[in-house]
Design a protein around this motif. Structure first.
Motif, PDB file in Angstrom:
ATOM      1  N   GLY A 610     -36.832 -28.981 -26.706  1.00  0.00           N
ATOM      2  CA  GLY A 610     -35.370 -28.884 -26.705  1.00  0.00           C
ATOM      3  C   GLY A 610     -34.978 -27.814 -25.714  1.00  0.00           C
ATOM      4  N   ARG A 611     -34.300 -26.787 -26.198  1.00  0.00           N
ATOM      5  CA  ARG A 611     -34.075 -25.607 -25.369  1.00  0.00           C
ATOM      6  C   ARG A 611     -35.345 -24.764 -25.399  1.00  0.00           C
ATOM      7  NH1 ARG A 611     -30.001 -24.422 -28.896  1.00  0.00           N
ATOM      8  NH2 ARG A 611     -30.554 -22.212 -28.832  1.00  0.00           N
ATOM      9  N   LEU A 612     -35.665 -24.159 -24.275  1.00  0.00           N
ATOM     10  CA  LEU A 612     -36.814 -23.266 -24.210  1.00  0.00           C
ATOM     11  C   LEU A 612     -36.342 -21.866 -24.581  1.00  0.00           C
ATOM     12  CD1 LEU A 612     -39.827 -23.039 -23.515  1.00  0.00           C
ATOM     13  CD2 LEU A 612     -39.151 -22.475 -21.177  1.00  0.00           C
ATOM     14  N   ARG A 613     -36.954 -21.317 -25.622  1.00  0.00           N
ATOM     15  CA  ARG A 613     -36.522 -20.030 -26.137  1.00  0.00           C
ATOM     16  C   ARG A 613     -37.703 -19.096 -26.323  1.00  0.00           C
ATOM     17  NH1 ARG A 613     -33.218 -22.805 -30.994  1.00  0.00           N
ATOM     18  NH2 ARG A 613     -34.548 -24.531 -30.332  1.00  0.00           N
ATOM     19  N   ALA A 614     -37.413 -17.793 -26.201  1.00  0.00           N
ATOM     20  CA  ALA A 614     -38.382 -16.751 -26.514  1.00  0.00           C
ATOM     21  C   ALA A 614     -37.820 -15.932 -27.662  1.00  0.00           C
ATOM     22  CB  ALA A 614     -38.648 -15.868 -25.298  1.00  0.00           C
ATOM     23  N   LEU A 615     -38.534 -15.912 -28.780  1.00  0.00           N
ATOM     24  CA  LEU A 615     -38.117 -15.119 -29.935  1.00  0.00           C
ATOM     25  C   LEU A 615     -38.935 -13.836 -29.979  1.00  0.00           C
ATOM     26  CD1 LEU A 615     -37.918 -17.834 -32.745  1.00  0.00           C
ATOM     27  CD2 LEU A 615     -36.210 -17.234 -31.026  1.00  0.00           C
ATOM     28  N   ARG A 616     -38.246 -12.721 -30.207  1.00  0.00           N
ATOM     29  CA  ARG A 616     -38.949 -11.448 -30.317  1.00  0.00           C
ATOM     30  C   ARG A 616     -39.816 -11.435 -31.580  1.00  0.00           C
ATOM     31  NH1 ARG A 616     -33.729  -9.668 -28.824  1.00  0.00           N
ATOM     32  NH2 ARG A 616     -33.276  -9.288 -31.046  1.00  0.00           N
ATOM     33  N   LEU A 617     -41.081 -11.030 -31.424  1.00  0.00           N
ATOM     34  CA  LEU A 617     -41.953 -10.968 -32.596  1.00  0.00           C
ATOM     35  C   LEU A 617     -41.531  -9.861 -33.549  1.00  0.00           C
ATOM     36  CD1 LEU A 617     -45.514 -11.577 -31.101  1.00  0.00           C
ATOM     37  CD2 LEU A 617     -44.044 -13.168 -32.317  1.00  0.00           C
ATOM     38  N   GLY A 618     -40.850  -8.852 -33.034  1.00  0.00           N
ATOM     39  CA  GLY A 618     -40.447  -7.732 -33.880  1.00  0.00           C
ATOM     40  C   GLY A 618     -39.452  -8.110 -34.945  1.00  0.00           C
ATOM     41  N   ASP A 619     -38.411  -8.901 -34.571  1.00  0.00           N
ATOM     42  CA  ASP A 619     -37.356  -9.202 -35.537  1.00  0.00           C
ATOM     43  C   ASP A 619     -36.923 -10.668 -35.541  1.00  0.00           C
ATOM     44  OD1 ASP A 619     -36.005  -9.427 -33.142  1.00  0.00           O
ATOM     45  OD2 ASP A 619     -34.672  -7.735 -33.493  1.00  0.00           O
ATOM     46  N   GLY A 620     -37.520 -11.528 -34.702  1.00  0.00           N
ATOM     47  CA  GLY A 620     -37.145 -12.929 -34.659  1.00  0.00           C
ATOM     48  C   GLY A 620     -35.909 -13.214 -33.844  1.00  0.00           C
ATOM     49  N   GLY A 621     -35.316 -12.179 -33.247  1.00  0.00           N
ATOM     50  CA  GLY A 621     -34.143 -12.384 -32.415  1.00  0.00           C
ATOM     51  C   GLY A 621     -34.472 -13.100 -31.127  1.00  0.00           C
ATOM     52  N   VAL A 622     -33.458 -13.729 -30.518  1.00  0.00           N
ATOM     53  CA  VAL A 622     -33.656 -14.475 -29.282  1.00  0.00           C
ATOM     54  C   VAL A 622     -33.693 -13.498 -28.109  1.00  0.00           C
ATOM     55  CG1 VAL A 622     -32.738 -16.233 -27.749  1.00  0.00           C
ATOM     56  CG2 VAL A 622     -32.532 -16.519 -30.228  1.00  0.00           C
ATOM     57  N   ALA A 623     -34.843 -13.405 -27.441  1.00  0.00           N
ATOM     58  CA  ALA A 623     -34.974 -12.543 -26.273  1.00  0.00           C
ATOM     59  C   ALA A 623     -34.371 -13.211 -25.053  1.00  0.00           C
ATOM     60  CB  ALA A 623     -36.438 -12.194 -26.025  1.00  0.00           C
ATOM     61  N   TRP A 624     -34.605 -14.508 -24.893  1.00  0.00           N
ATOM     62  CA  TRP A 624     -33.955 -15.281 -23.834  1.00  0.00           C
ATOM     63  C   TRP A 624     -33.961 -16.750 -24.199  1.00  0.00           C
ATOM     64  CZ3 TRP A 624     -37.254 -18.797 -21.568  1.00  0.00           C
ATOM     65  CH2 TRP A 624     -38.614 -18.487 -21.483  1.00  0.00           C
ATOM     66  N   ASP A 625     -33.040 -17.488 -23.588  1.00  0.00           N
ATOM     67  CA  ASP A 625     -32.808 -18.890 -23.913  1.00  0.00           C
ATOM     68  C   ASP A 625     -32.491 -19.610 -22.610  1.00  0.00           C
ATOM     69  OD1 ASP A 625     -31.754 -21.378 -24.685  1.00  0.00           O
ATOM     70  OD2 ASP A 625     -30.950 -20.570 -26.550  1.00  0.00           O
ATOM     71  N   SER A 626     -33.280 -20.640 -22.267  1.00  0.00           N
ATOM     72  CA  SER A 626     -33.051 -21.352 -21.008  1.00  0.00           C
ATOM     73  C   SER A 626     -31.677 -21.998 -20.962  1.00  0.00           C
ATOM     74  CB  SER A 626     -34.131 -22.415 -20.805  1.00  0.00           C
ATOM     75  OG  SER A 626     -34.023 -23.433 -21.798  1.00  0.00           O
ATOM     76  N   GLY A 627     -31.120 -22.283 -22.151  1.00  0.00           N
ATOM     77  CA  GLY A 627     -29.814 -22.909 -22.190  1.00  0.00           C
ATOM     78  C   GLY A 627     -28.701 -22.025 -21.674  1.00  0.00           C
ATOM     79  N   SER A 628     -28.912 -20.696 -21.670  1.00  0.00           N
ATOM     80  CA  SER A 628     -27.872 -19.805 -21.179  1.00  0.00           C
ATOM     81  C   SER A 628     -27.718 -19.920 -19.669  1.00  0.00           C
ATOM     82  CB  SER A 628     -28.192 -18.360 -21.565  1.00  0.00           C
ATOM     83  OG  SER A 628     -29.428 -17.957 -20.987  1.00  0.00           O
ATOM     84  N   GLU A 629     -28.818 -20.227 -18.958  1.00  0.00           N
ATOM     85  CA  GLU A 629     -28.757 -20.374 -17.505  1.00  0.00           C
ATOM     86  C   GLU A 629     -28.479 -21.807 -17.094  1.00  0.00           C
ATOM     87  OE1 GLU A 629     -31.681 -19.959 -13.584  1.00  0.00           O
ATOM     88  OE2 GLU A 629     -32.284 -19.087 -15.491  1.00  0.00           O
ATOM     89  N   ARG A 630     -29.054 -22.756 -17.825  1.00  0.00           N
ATOM     90  CA  ARG A 630     -28.908 -24.168 -17.475  1.00  0.00           C
ATOM     91  C   ARG A 630     -28.522 -24.940 -18.729  1.00  0.00           C
ATOM     92  NH1 ARG A 630     -31.403 -25.428 -12.674  1.00  0.00           N
ATOM     93  NH2 ARG A 630     -32.007 -27.526 -13.330  1.00  0.00           N
ATOM     94  N   PRO A 631     -27.244 -24.874 -19.139  1.00  0.00           N
ATOM     95  CA  PRO A 631     -26.822 -25.542 -20.382  1.00  0.00           C
ATOM     96  C   PRO A 631     -27.112 -27.031 -20.334  1.00  0.00           C
ATOM     97  CG  PRO A 631     -25.121 -24.073 -19.549  1.00  0.00           C
ATOM     98  CD  PRO A 631     -26.144 -24.175 -18.473  1.00  0.00           C
ATOM     99  N   GLY A 632     -27.486 -27.577 -21.480  1.00  0.00           N
ATOM    100  CA  GLY A 632     -27.717 -29.010 -21.600  1.00  0.00           C
ATOM    101  C   GLY A 632     -29.064 -29.468 -21.123  1.00  0.00           C
ATOM    102  N   ARG A 633     -29.887 -28.562 -20.578  1.00  0.00           N
ATOM    103  CA  ARG A 633     -31.215 -28.954 -20.103  1.00  0.00           C
ATOM    104  C   ARG A 633     -32.172 -29.077 -21.282  1.00  0.00           C
ATOM    105  NH1 ARG A 633     -31.153 -30.723 -14.755  1.00  0.00           N
ATOM    106  NH2 ARG A 633     -29.553 -29.522 -13.668  1.00  0.00           N
ATOM    107  N   THR A 634     -33.091 -30.045 -21.193  1.00  0.00           N
ATOM    108  CA  THR A 634     -34.080 -30.262 -22.240  1.00  0.00           C
ATOM    109  C   THR A 634     -35.465 -29.971 -21.687  1.00  0.00           C
ATOM    110  OG1 THR A 634     -32.727 -31.962 -23.294  1.00  0.00           O
ATOM    111  CG2 THR A 634     -35.070 -31.943 -23.838  1.00  0.00           C
ATOM    112  N   HIS A 635     -36.243 -29.184 -22.428  1.00  0.00           N
ATOM    113  CA  HIS A 635     -37.596 -28.822 -22.015  1.00  0.00           C
ATOM    114  C   HIS A 635     -38.603 -29.331 -23.031  1.00  0.00           C
ATOM    115  CE1 HIS A 635     -35.193 -25.826 -19.735  1.00  0.00           C
ATOM    116  NE2 HIS A 635     -36.119 -26.037 -18.827  1.00  0.00           N
ATOM    117  N   GLY A 636     -39.789 -29.550 -22.549  1.00  0.00           N
ATOM    118  CA  GLY A 636     -40.883 -29.957 -23.417  1.00  0.00           C
ATOM    119  C   GLY A 636     -41.571 -28.766 -24.036  1.00  0.00           C
ATOM    120  N   LEU A 637     -42.776 -28.992 -24.541  1.00  0.00           N
ATOM    121  CA  LEU A 637     -43.553 -27.922 -25.152  1.00  0.00           C
ATOM    122  C   LEU A 637     -44.027 -26.938 -24.087  1.00  0.00           C
ATOM    123  CD1 LEU A 637     -45.688 -30.103 -27.583  1.00  0.00           C
ATOM    124  CD2 LEU A 637     -43.711 -28.681 -28.161  1.00  0.00           C
ATOM    125  N   PRO A 638     -44.065 -25.643 -24.404  1.00  0.00           N
ATOM    126  CA  PRO A 638     -44.430 -24.649 -23.389  1.00  0.00           C
ATOM    127  C   PRO A 638     -45.929 -24.386 -23.326  1.00  0.00           C
ATOM    128  CG  PRO A 638     -43.688 -23.545 -25.368  1.00  0.00           C
ATOM    129  CD  PRO A 638     -43.593 -25.024 -25.649  1.00  0.00           C
TER     130      PRO A 638
END
Length: 742
Positions: A610-638
């Motif tokens: 879906g969206r490619l995301r990085a979650l911080r291991l410390g608290d589960g918060g979103v460190a970065w989200d590919s959707g913020s730069e390229r909305p509507g883009r779909t990515h496969g498994l990383p």
């Protein structure tokens, strides 16, 4: 590692029939070969073109004589030779044991006691050579085979026929720069003192894992060998004085092999007594493996005439039958060359051929693979259609690829595709998990001893599966308060701890409201349960998974879990206590799409599908989200490698992201083929290319060029890298196959 014969390899050399390649290079090829009576030898050859040079033939003959001089005690005994043949060849005993460089790679630097015993034995080998006025000239770790009875020195110049790409020529001398003597590096005469210098370098490598003059370009190494001081950091203090003398730049100040042997070891004990357990286990594995190798010959490339190979029937020798004891069954070869199936039904008896998924052998696929074997899907008559669709995830365990096929676990040699064992049918409800070197069997559930179904449940039990034979040990621990193991919930082993989801209550093939469910951590060395943490109840419906994927990083058990409402959550638990540290719902993620190993580094969990995301291991918060730069883009498994996250973007192709920031590093060029990109198959990353699935092909995209370079035809939808074999392993479409990793 043996590899298949090529289409144009000769059918025989004298009475010896090649069955596999052991190595090949610019000077010649080394084969594993057998006689009609079953004797196995290493058969070294010289390319016919090079053999046209009289000086090369003379050198081959002299090196054959040197092998005879060193004899069976210190070298590979010469069985037969024909240096006058159109393709000169030399047959020696097949030495059971790894080269020293592989032994150090497997076990790490050897203990001081091992280095001393190794050095003393090698002094004996060189002393015997030097007593006959023969010098080796190319002593190095890859030319020393470590057996249970002592080291054997091989390749007396024939190392060049074995295809050592690190060889270089300096003046009239040939050798390996990292282990040359100073006089050899400068083109001067290499005497027995030069072999002593090289031996000291070999022992430094054995004790530390690095050569005495480091790594690098040949010119740099040759300079350091002649003028720099050796790096003895990491060498045990007791060995430094003797090895330092042997590494003296002046050959006249170096000691003799006799002096060195007396300062290394007193000769007491058996050689095997001084070897690490892991190295002895590897020697034992090799002793078994050689009897399981059967001839395989690759087809001719398209447009080239093929060389017909003579079929060799599979024979079950007494030794091979003994080597598969302990209940481990060996798979049966199918009639089609290069195509094997396996499967079976619980309940014992002799292993029988099992047809493929359509009740007949599938035709061999026209793949670009090094090898391919047909596999049945994991099958259990009591699974629902939903659970039967779960993917079997192959794992790398040592030299093997281990996976479920039919109702059995199977061990496949990565380098050849040879099925070396098929596990026992221990229980009806069982599963495994593994780390890089071991396989753990987890059993529990319904007791079928008195019929097809009873309500009697059996306790959760843990056993080991021998990675050499596939035989299961007796359980080393049982937990009577946990008696139900859902499918695919032996999550992972990390740092000697098993993480598993199990339950208790009335036995059923579906979840019941009356059942209680837990995630538990068990120390597999002691069998002690470290903690048990409760899980939320499940709906009373056809079975679904609790945990879709799991991994351990930074003191956290990181899981992808399916909630009762069907949503997917990323959850982190403290590995010391099982306490949930954070729980984040992942919107837009389908449970079936993330049934793959989790992708993490020390900072983040990376989620695609879906969206490619990085979650911080410390608290589960979103460190970065590919959707913020390229909305509507779909990515496969990383996939993650060296600080870069790779994922296929729908309609574009591969995209490389900086793992820390999510910044796009590069996008695939010329991505016309990317319209067929498979978002469900995670890329795999080699040293020069990153590989991703498009339609029926696995495409290699250059890490430097960022453009598609070549592709392989494949039926696979799961891919993993077997680094030791240098292969990409592909599973899917009822075939397991291997492709070259570049």
């Amino acid at each position: 590692m043996p590899s298949p014969l090529t289409h144009d390899d000769p059918q025989a050399f004298g009475p010896y029939r090649p069955i596999a390649r052991l190595g090949s290079g610019g000077m010649g090829t080394v084969y594993l070969a057998r006689t009609a009576g079953g004797r196995t030898v290493a058969l070294k050859t010289m390319h016919a073109g090079i053999a046209s040079d009289p000086a090369s033939r003379t050198r081959f003959r002299l090196e054959t004589d040197a092998a005879r001089v060193v004899g069976e005690r210190f070298g590979a005994g010469v069985v037969d030779a024909d240096p006058r043949a159109e393709t000169p060849w030399l047959a020696t005993e097949y030495v059971i044991g790894p080269p020293l460089d592989e032994a150090v790679q497997l076990c790490g630097p050897l203990p001081e006691a091992s280095v001393r015993a190794l050095g003393a034995a090698l002094c004996g080998a060189l002393g015997q050579l030097h007593g006959s006025d023969v010098v080796h000239r190319d002593l190095k770790p890859s030319n020393i085979m470590v057996t249970a009875y002592g080291p054997k020195v091989i390749d007396f110049g024939i190392a060049r026929a074995a295809g050592d790409e690190h060889l270089t020529r300096v003046g009239a001398a040939v050798g390996t720069p990292a282990f040359m003597s100073p006089e050899q590096a400068s083109g001067q005469d290499h005497t027995s003192a030069g072999d002593v210098f090289a031996l000291a370098g070999v022992l430094v490598f054995a004790a530390t894992g690095h050569p005495p003059f480091g790594h690098g370009q040949a010119a740099d190494l040759l300079y350091r060998v002649q003028y720099a001081e050796p790096d003895l950091s990491g060498v045990p203090a007791g060995l430094v004085p003797a090895l330092g003398q042997c590494l003296d730049k002046n050959p006249f100040r170096r000691p003799t092999t006799g002096w060195l042997a007396s300062h290394l070891h007193d000769g007491s004990g058996e050689f095997a007594d001084h070897l690490p357990d892991g190295l002895l286990a590897d020697i034992g594995r090799r002793a078994t493996e050689v009897w399981h190798i059967t001839p395989q010959r690759l087809p001719a490339p398209a447009g080239e005439p093929g060389t017909a190979s003579t079929a060799v029937p599979t024979r079950w020798s007494r030794r091979r039958l003994l080597s598969t004891g302990g209940g481990a069954a060996v798979a049966v070869a199918a009639a089609t060359a290069g195509t094997l199936t396996w499967g079976g039904w619980p309940g014992g008896g002799e292993p029988q051929p099992t047809p493929g998924p359509s009740n007949s052998l599938l035709p061999e696929k026209q793949l670009d693979s090094l090898w391919q074997i047909q596999v049945t899907d994991p099958d259990n008559p009591y699974f629902t259609d939903d659970m039967a669709s779960l993917p079997s995830q192959p794992r790398v365990v040592g030299d093997l690829v281990v996976l479920m096929a039919g109702m059995n676990l199977n061990g496949v040699v990565a380098g050849t595709g040879k099925i070396v064992w098929k596990s026992d049918d221990v229980e009806w409800t069982w599963q495994t998990t593994a780390d890089a070197k071991s396989i753990l069997l987890v059993t529990s559930g319904d007791d079928h001893s008195s019929g097809l179904h009873t309500s009697k449940a059996k306790p959760l039990a843990l056993s080991w599966i021998d990675p050499v034979t596939g035989a299961a040990s007796d359980p080393f621990v049982q937990f009577t308060d946990l008696d139900y193991l859902p499918l695919d919930q032996a999550l992972c082993i990390a740092d000697g701890v098993l993480y598993v989801v199990a339950g208790r209550g009335e036995y059923s093939l579906s979840f019941l409201a009356s059942q209680s469910w837990y995630v538990a951590a068990v120390d597999v060395s002691t069998g002690r349960r470290l903690w048990t943490a409760p899980l939320s109840p499940r709906r009373q419906d056809p079975p679904r998974l609790y945990v879709l994927a799991a991994g351990v990083v930074g003191g956290r058990l990181v899981t992808m879990q399916e909630a009762t409402d069907g949503s997917v959550h990323a959850v982190a638990r403290d590995t010391r206590t099982g306490t949930v540290l954070w729980d984040r719902e992942l919107d837009g993620v389908d449970p079936d799409s993330v049934r793959r190993p989790v992708v993490t580094d020390a900072q983040h969990l990376y989620v695609g599908a879906g969206r490619l995301r990085a979650l911080r291991l410390g608290d589960g918060g979103v460190a970065w989200d590919s959707g913020s730069e390229r909305p509507g883009r779909t990515h496969g498994l990383p996939a993650l490698s060296n600080g870069t996250v790779y994922a296929v973007e729908q309609g574009l192709g591969l995209v490389a992201f900086d793992a820390a920031s999510g910044r796009v590093k590069w996008r695939e060029r010329g991505g016309g083929k990317a319209t067929k990109a498979d978002l469900g198959a995670a890329p795999v990353v080699g040293s020069a290319y990153v590989y991703s699935k498009r339609g029926t092909r696995l495409w290699a995209t250059g890490l430097s060029s960022h453009a598609p370079a070549h592709s392989y035809r494949t039926t696979g939808d799961q891919f993993l890298i077997h680094e030791k074999a240098g292969e990409i392993i592909a599973l899917g479409g009822h075939f397991l196959a291997a492709f070259p990793l570049r």
